[in-house]
Design a protein around this motif. Structure first.
Motif, mmCIF file in Angstrom:
data_model
loop_
_atom_site.group_PDB
_atom_site.id
_atom_site.type_symbol
_atom_site.label_atom_id
_atom_site.label_comp_id
_atom_site.label_asym_id
_atom_site.label_seq_id
_atom_site.Cartn_x
_atom_site.Cartn_y
_atom_site.Cartn_z
ATOM 1 N N THR A 70 -10.893 -16.827 7.119
ATOM 2 C CA THR A 70 -9.534 -16.613 6.610
ATOM 3 C C THR A 70 -9.562 -15.976 5.226
ATOM 4 O OG1 THR A 70 -8.681 -18.502 7.864
ATOM 5 C CG2 THR A 70 -7.352 -17.731 6.014
ATOM 6 N N LYS A 71 -10.416 -16.488 4.355
ATOM 7 C CA LYS A 71 -10.511 -15.932 3.001
ATOM 8 C C LYS A 71 -11.066 -14.503 3.025
ATOM 9 C CE LYS A 71 -11.021 -20.267 0.413
ATOM 10 N NZ LYS A 71 -10.759 -21.195 1.515
ATOM 11 N N MET A 72 -12.015 -14.234 3.921
ATOM 12 C CA MET A 72 -12.608 -12.905 4.012
ATOM 13 C C MET A 72 -11.637 -11.880 4.589
ATOM 14 S SD MET A 72 -15.493 -13.045 2.579
ATOM 15 C CE MET A 72 -16.166 -11.457 3.063
ATOM 16 N N ILE A 73 -10.563 -12.341 5.188
ATOM 17 C CA ILE A 73 -9.507 -11.446 5.663
ATOM 18 C C ILE A 73 -8.366 -11.376 4.651
ATOM 19 C CG2 ILE A 73 -7.749 -11.091 7.436
ATOM 20 C CD1 ILE A 73 -10.601 -10.373 8.289
ATOM 21 N N ASN A 74 -7.956 -12.528 4.132
ATOM 22 C CA ASN A 74 -6.806 -12.569 3.226
ATOM 23 C C ASN A 74 -7.058 -11.853 1.908
ATOM 24 O OD1 ASN A 74 -5.523 -14.027 5.187
ATOM 25 N ND2 ASN A 74 -5.492 -15.967 4.085
ATOM 26 N N LEU A 75 -8.241 -12.010 1.359
ATOM 27 C CA LEU A 75 -8.538 -11.369 0.067
ATOM 28 C C LEU A 75 -8.532 -9.838 0.175
ATOM 29 C CD1 LEU A 75 -11.238 -13.813 -1.372
ATOM 30 C CD2 LEU A 75 -8.855 -13.536 -2.120
ATOM 31 N N PRO A 76 -9.206 -9.247 1.172
ATOM 32 C CA PRO A 76 -9.087 -7.790 1.330
ATOM 33 C C PRO A 76 -7.653 -7.344 1.633
ATOM 34 C CG PRO A 76 -11.010 -8.591 2.505
ATOM 35 C CD PRO A 76 -10.231 -9.802 2.071
ATOM 36 N N GLN A 109 -3.387 10.568 -0.352
ATOM 37 C CA GLN A 109 -4.398 10.262 0.660
ATOM 38 C C GLN A 109 -4.768 8.779 0.631
ATOM 39 O OE1 GLN A 109 -7.490 13.287 -0.245
ATOM 40 N NE2 GLN A 109 -7.310 13.844 1.916
ATOM 41 N N ILE A 110 -4.940 8.243 -0.588
ATOM 42 C CA ILE A 110 -5.267 6.820 -0.731
ATOM 43 C C ILE A 110 -4.129 5.964 -0.196
ATOM 44 C CG2 ILE A 110 -5.713 4.972 -2.406
ATOM 45 C CD1 ILE A 110 -7.108 7.048 -4.160
ATOM 46 N N HIS A 111 -2.910 6.409 -0.430
ATOM 47 C CA HIS A 111 -1.738 5.677 0.069
ATOM 48 C C HIS A 111 -1.755 5.606 1.598
ATOM 49 C CE1 HIS A 111 2.350 4.135 0.070
ATOM 50 N NE2 HIS A 111 2.681 5.063 0.959
ATOM 51 N N ALA A 112 -2.053 6.730 2.251
ATOM 52 C CA ALA A 112 -2.113 6.760 3.713
ATOM 53 C C ALA A 112 -3.256 5.885 4.219
ATOM 54 C CB ALA A 112 -2.292 8.198 4.198
ATOM 55 N N LEU A 113 -4.394 5.961 3.524
ATOM 56 C CA LEU A 113 -5.539 5.126 3.899
ATOM 57 C C LEU A 113 -5.193 3.646 3.825
ATOM 58 C CD1 LEU A 113 -8.559 4.298 4.268
ATOM 59 C CD2 LEU A 113 -8.830 4.703 1.803
ATOM 60 N N THR A 114 -4.633 3.215 2.707
ATOM 61 C CA THR A 114 -4.320 1.797 2.529
ATOM 62 C C THR A 114 -3.235 1.338 3.504
ATOM 63 O OG1 THR A 114 -2.812 2.397 0.708
ATOM 64 C CG2 THR A 114 -5.032 1.681 0.114
ATOM 65 N N ALA A 115 -2.339 2.234 3.895
ATOM 66 C CA ALA A 115 -1.296 1.873 4.862
ATOM 67 C C ALA A 115 -1.920 1.493 6.198
ATOM 68 C CB ALA A 115 -0.321 3.029 5.045
ATOM 69 N N TYR A 116 -2.876 2.286 6.663
ATOM 70 C CA TYR A 116 -3.514 1.975 7.941
ATOM 71 C C TYR A 116 -4.497 0.825 7.823
ATOM 72 C CZ TYR A 116 -1.337 5.547 10.758
ATOM 73 O OH TYR A 116 -0.408 6.259 11.461
ATOM 74 N N LEU A 117 -5.134 0.687 6.663
ATOM 75 C CA LEU A 117 -5.971 -0.490 6.440
ATOM 76 C C LEU A 117 -5.116 -1.752 6.478
ATOM 77 C CD1 LEU A 117 -8.546 0.385 3.616
ATOM 78 C CD2 LEU A 117 -9.038 -0.280 5.974
ATOM 79 N N ALA A 118 -3.948 -1.673 5.855
ATOM 80 C CA ALA A 118 -3.030 -2.815 5.853
ATOM 81 C C ALA A 118 -2.612 -3.172 7.265
ATOM 82 C CB ALA A 118 -1.796 -2.503 4.999
ATOM 83 N N LEU A 119 -2.364 -2.158 8.095
ATOM 84 C CA LEU A 119 -1.978 -2.409 9.492
ATOM 85 C C LEU A 119 -3.072 -3.171 10.230
ATOM 86 C CD1 LEU A 119 0.061 -1.745 11.852
ATOM 87 C CD2 LEU A 119 -1.449 0.185 12.366
ATOM 88 N N LEU A 120 -4.319 -2.722 10.069
ATOM 89 C CA LEU A 120 -5.440 -3.335 10.781
ATOM 90 C C LEU A 120 -5.731 -4.749 10.279
ATOM 91 C CD1 LEU A 120 -7.878 -0.278 10.954
ATOM 92 C CD2 LEU A 120 -6.396 -1.148 12.757
ATOM 93 N N ILE A 121 -5.773 -4.907 8.955
ATOM 94 C CA ILE A 121 -6.105 -6.221 8.397
ATOM 95 C C ILE A 121 -4.970 -7.206 8.627
ATOM 96 C CG2 ILE A 121 -6.827 -7.476 6.330
ATOM 97 C CD1 ILE A 121 -7.906 -4.872 5.204
ATOM 98 N N ALA A 122 -3.722 -6.731 8.525
ATOM 99 C CA ALA A 122 -2.573 -7.612 8.770
ATOM 100 C C ALA A 122 -2.566 -8.088 10.221
ATOM 101 C CB ALA A 122 -1.273 -6.885 8.451
ATOM 102 N N ALA A 123 -3.006 -7.228 11.147
ATOM 103 C CA ALA A 123 -3.078 -7.627 12.553
ATOM 104 C C ALA A 123 -4.089 -8.757 12.733
ATOM 105 C CB ALA A 123 -3.467 -6.427 13.411
ATOM 106 N N ILE A 124 -5.228 -8.648 12.075
ATOM 107 C CA ILE A 124 -6.238 -9.709 12.145
ATOM 108 C C ILE A 124 -5.721 -10.975 11.477
ATOM 109 C CG2 ILE A 124 -8.573 -10.369 11.437
ATOM 110 C CD1 ILE A 124 -9.329 -7.409 11.593
ATOM 111 N N HIS A 125 -5.046 -10.818 10.347
ATOM 112 C CA HIS A 125 -4.434 -11.947 9.648
ATOM 113 C C HIS A 125 -3.451 -12.673 10.572
ATOM 114 C CE1 HIS A 125 -2.514 -14.179 6.353
ATOM 115 N NE2 HIS A 125 -1.354 -13.785 6.840
ATOM 116 N N LEU A 126 -2.671 -11.904 11.305
ATOM 117 C CA LEU A 126 -1.722 -12.489 12.251
ATOM 118 C C LEU A 126 -2.462 -13.247 13.354
ATOM 119 C CD1 LEU A 126 1.251 -12.706 13.196
ATOM 120 C CD2 LEU A 126 0.909 -10.552 14.424
ATOM 121 N N GLY A 127 -3.553 -12.656 13.826
ATOM 122 C CA GLY A 127 -4.330 -13.295 14.875
ATOM 123 C C GLY A 127 -4.946 -14.610 14.462
#
Length: 226
Positions: A70-76, A109-127
């Motif tokens: 949980t911490k290894m997902i929430n912190l990133p 570019q960084i904004h677009a990168l972080t947006a998709y990173l947020a999508l992926l990590i938030a999905a795992i956080h939800l899981g």
């Protein structure tokens, strides 16, 4: 279930919906995109206020597998969301345009990168919290008994969604986005608006599937080893 907890859950899903909607930049236009993004961050602030006790537990429980994961997902996720917020303010053309900040192509570019990173990590956080969410759903619908048929149908649906999520990773071309590779492609929202949201929802479903069943696998392995 307490009404406040149910409200918190609704706000969290609304924030996830805003993140998903904000990805459709070419469909929404810049002004709506920024307004939705601002709303998402306001909801995330409320999420962190409601869960502020978690920050006091960061230094504890690292040896327990679930707590560690949980911490290894929430912190990133926290770092990613903060990066998304900072870049949002810098490149803003509407909501924060009054600030004396200079936008650059790299920041976008960084904004677009972080947006998709947020999508992926938030999905795992939800899981990671899917079991709790399912308990809430069962409580709201008064489901108190187990059903093999219901379990089979839900697990089959989960596998199908996860499989669609794998395919959707390639359809939305998420790899180049995570490596900030410049692309001239764009999504044709006039012809495939629904497909855009279905593919991104499937990607979220894939993240939820991997996190939820990954935790269950770890739990089962620990029980067998005990």
């Amino acid at each position: 279930m307490k009404p406040l907890f149910f409200l918190r859950l609704i706000l969290d899903f609304l924030a996830a919906g805003f993140l998903l909607a904000a990805l459709a930049y070419d469909w929404l236009g810049n002004a709506v995109h920024e307004i939705i993004g601002t709303g998402m961050f306001l909801l995330l602030i409320s999420h962190n206020i409601f869960n502020r006790r978690w920050y006091g537990m960061i230094t504890k429980g690292w040896r327990e597998p679930r707590s560690f994961i949980t911490k290894m997902i929430n912190l990133p996720l926290l770092v990613t969301m903060l990066s998304l917020l900072v870049t949002s303010v810098i490149i803003s053309q509407t909501v924060f345009s009054f600030l004396p900040l200079t936008s650059t192509f790299t920041v976008r570019q960084i904004h677009a990168l972080t947006a998709y990173l947020a999508l992926l990590i938030a999905a795992i956080h939800l899981g990671l919290h899917w079991s709790m969410i399912m308990d809430v759903v069962r409580g709201r619908f008064g489901i108190t008994t187990k059903s093999r048929l219901r379990t089979f149908v839900l697990r089959t649906a989960a596998i199908v969604i996860a499989a669609c999520g794998v395919r959707s990773l390639f359809v939305v071309n998420i790899g180049p986005k995570l490596f900030m590779q410049t692309s001239l492609e764009f999504w044709d929202f006039q012809k495939a608006m629904l497909a855009f949201f279905l593919h991104h929802t499937a990607i979220i479903g894939l993240g939820v599937f991997l996190a939820h069943y990954g935790l269950r696998l770890i739990r089962d392995l620990r029980h067998r080893a005990a």
